[in-house]
Design a protein around this motif. Sequence first.
Motif, PDB file in Angstrom:
ATOM      1  N   TYR A   8       0.849  -1.199   0.000  1.00 34.26           N
ATOM      2  CA  TYR A   8       0.000   0.000   0.000  1.00 34.26           C
ATOM      3  C   TYR A   8       0.884   1.248   0.000  1.00 34.26           C
ATOM      4  N   ASN A  58       0.587   5.220  -1.296  1.00 28.84           N
ATOM      5  CA  ASN A  58      -0.423   6.140  -1.819  1.00 28.84           C
ATOM      6  C   ASN A  58      -0.029   7.592  -1.536  1.00 28.84           C
ATOM      7  N   THR A  59      -0.534   8.476  -2.399  1.00 24.54           N
ATOM      8  CA  THR A  59      -0.250   9.902  -2.261  1.00 24.54           C
ATOM      9  C   THR A  59      -1.551  10.691  -2.255  1.00 24.54           C
ATOM     10  N   ILE A  60      -1.646  11.619  -1.319  1.00 24.98           N
ATOM     11  CA  ILE A  60      -2.814  12.481  -1.194  1.00 24.98           C
ATOM     12  C   ILE A  60      -2.427  13.881  -1.653  1.00 24.98           C
ATOM     13  N   ASN A  81      -4.747  14.800   5.859  1.00 25.36           N
ATOM     14  CA  ASN A  81      -5.559  13.758   5.218  1.00 25.36           C
ATOM     15  C   ASN A  81      -4.800  12.447   5.068  1.00 25.36           C
ATOM     16  N   LEU A 100      -6.171   8.976   6.735  1.00 25.49           N
ATOM     17  CA  LEU A 100      -6.390   7.815   5.880  1.00 25.49           C
ATOM     18  C   LEU A 100      -5.644   6.600   6.440  1.00 25.49           C
ATOM     19  N   ARG A 127      -7.648   5.214   9.262  1.00 25.85           N
ATOM     20  CA  ARG A 127      -8.869   4.520   8.822  1.00 25.85           C
ATOM     21  C   ARG A 127      -8.542   3.146   8.238  1.00 25.85           C
ATOM     22  N   LEU A 128      -7.435   3.060   7.495  1.00 23.81           N
ATOM     23  CA  LEU A 128      -7.032   1.755   6.946  1.00 23.81           C
ATOM     24  C   LEU A 128      -6.702   0.775   8.071  1.00 23.81           C
ATOM     25  N   GLN A 185      -9.945  -0.420   9.818  1.00 25.87           N
ATOM     26  CA  GLN A 185     -10.701  -1.418   9.041  1.00 25.87           C
ATOM     27  C   GLN A 185      -9.846  -2.633   8.700  1.00 25.87           C
ATOM     28  N   LYS A 202      -6.993  -3.167   7.336  1.00 29.75           N
ATOM     29  CA  LYS A 202      -6.293  -3.319   6.052  1.00 29.75           C
ATOM     30  C   LYS A 202      -4.784  -3.253   6.263  1.00 29.75           C
ATOM     31  N   ASN A 235     -12.558  15.134   7.970  1.00 25.42           N
ATOM     32  CA  ASN A 235     -12.280  15.844   6.722  1.00 25.42           C
ATOM     33  C   ASN A 235     -13.610  16.371   6.222  1.00 25.42           C
TER      34      ASN A 235
END
Lengths: 317, 392
Positions: free
Chosen positions: B145, B147-149, B158, B162, B165-166, B169, B171, B245
């Motif tokens: 994983y 990722n870029t925001i 953010n 994120l 939250r991952l 849940q 992940k 957010n």
Amino acid sequence: MYINACSTISHQNSFRNENWINELTVLEEGSELITPNYKEFIAPSAIRRMSKIIRMGLTCSKDCVEQSGIENPDAIIVGTGLGCLSDTEKFLNNSLTIKGLIPPTSFIQSTHNTIAGQISLALKNHNYNITHTQNSLSFEHSLIDAILCLNEEDSNVLVGAADEDIPLLGELINELGFKGVSNHLTSGASFFMLSNNKTANSKAILVDSYTVGLNSSDPSEIINAFLTQNNRSLNDIDLVLSNSFGSIGATEIKALFSPIKVTPIEQYTGYHLTNAAFSTHLATDILHQNATTKSVLIYNTLYNNNIGLTLLDSLEA
Amino acid sequence: MSIYITGVGVISAIGLNTEENYQSLKDQKTGIEPLQFFPSEKEILAGEVKLSNQELIQQHNLTAPISRTSILGLIAAKEAWKGNEHNSQIRTGIISGTSVGGMDNTEIYYEQRLNEQNPDISLITTHDSGNTTERIAAELGISGYINTISTACSSGANAIMLGARLMQQNKLDRVLVGASDSFSNFTEKGFRSLMIYSDEWVKPFDDNRNGLNLGEGGGFILLENKKSLDITNNKPLASLVGWSNTTDAYHQTASSPDGKGATLAVEGALKKANLNPSDISYINAHGTGTPNNDLSESTAFINIFKDKVPPFSSTKAYTGHTLAASGAIEAVYAVLALQNNVIFPNLNYSIPINETKLVPETQWNDRNEVNAVLSNSLGFGGNSSSVIFKKV
């Protein structure tokens, strides 16, 4: 999760055309984006200032809102590989050539989150709003975030992706030595209304989406692990929509999924970093219209080492 | 499920690591000075990291081409990751935020190209924001994983939420979250075109504030769940308990006069953290020093906290506005505030904003117990984000 609306602007006749999946044509060099009448979705005074990527993103979003009847989604999630290139180049050029005061519009519209920001303004939406930009996996990361939202408290999520081509991009791709690609660079946008609720508009089920960045493992292990995680095996898949760069890997991809039918989608979308969003719309409509197709796997290796996997089921599956 | 912070890393105009940053905050020493390393036609006040690309590349054994955005992110990420190892039992990811990605290299390339000076095409390969994060991931051996925001000035906040939250849940078990942005001509001229770049030292929350000074830097924090902690035996420095957010939906770049977006973000973060407004010990405000931001954000404070606004300050007068990196750098400062029971003084303040009369903290304050810190990030696109950190 249910896909309750889809909207795509592409080089195919995809916008508000139920029959588009039967009209797909292999793109020829220099094909053009097929644009709807943007004035039906955006005020003419606003359109003038908007670059292609903003027009596409906003129009597809409004179309999804109209189709689903969800005017105030609980989240707005956008993926873009390269963001607002046209405004970025414009401001870059202005900043280097204009002495003195530079008009701010292209700077304001240069940030990647302009698309999601404009959607929130158009919908007067105060909810979760985010922009993912992870090159070829930007759309999958948006889908994963949408799934997180729907597993939290949200009921309806507007999620999509957009990328735009500008002439400079083709020139750079040529100079970087990618032969024969620049004539197939395209623009495109696809948006979706995902929901926890099945409605009369529901077209298909989004089961899961998963990414592996900087992969060094055998892709078949990753595919199997993803399917196992979702209680499936390859035998359950009726169609694979693949996506790779140039002709690299096309034979390997076919072998990876044999004997399942593999359709490479880049022949229909051309190249832009979020063309997996187009695949997701295509998969949705195939599942909705073709009773014999129950499960579609989207296998995105536009960047060789970055793998995106998205699984969709028909409503009846 | 608890989200623990077990590592922090920061590089900014006030220091090359966390310890140096803390010392500068304590000494009330700004890092905003006339640009030294970045070529500019006139004197520009900015929060520059005080080493050149070449020096940073050498110190950290990096290979060019690499954008300054990647270099700064990498240095902060390495500090936050320090001492950790990969383990197949711990699903590990990385999320970084950036607003301009490799623009520092792109604008050099573009100028060479405009002037037909044999442009160095390799510079353009670092443009895309995803590349910034992949360079950091590759150096740290992280795959999976990645990722870029990019939500402009709220990207860092953010990225942090994120990650949380991952983990919630199931992940990921461990995720390195943060952001970086380099100074660039592009952004400096951009804020100037909006008439909000100040040629004086930035004065957050002062009635005479007249704009921002840009900064640059990187900030990262390492988040772990209980399962990961049981394996790594890392000691939690603080925990991440709330986030939200929301969107202002008022204007593409300006904030609403009623502070709607910021109000919703703070409310959402308090609700997620299950805290009352009175539980907040300190607010590290976004406080960019623009007339519009500080008024809108102050109004949001009054909307939420009424006449009991907790001690607050902006640290932008130390670092400059580091755009995407600001929420991540300030997350590290929030952890420092919790660890040391301190509230950082707001520099260059003298008169309260006329409309709100709110007075920020201006003294180094280590007399109080700091239990919960609220950190705000507000940006272009109306993106409004708040995160809350607590003592473990």
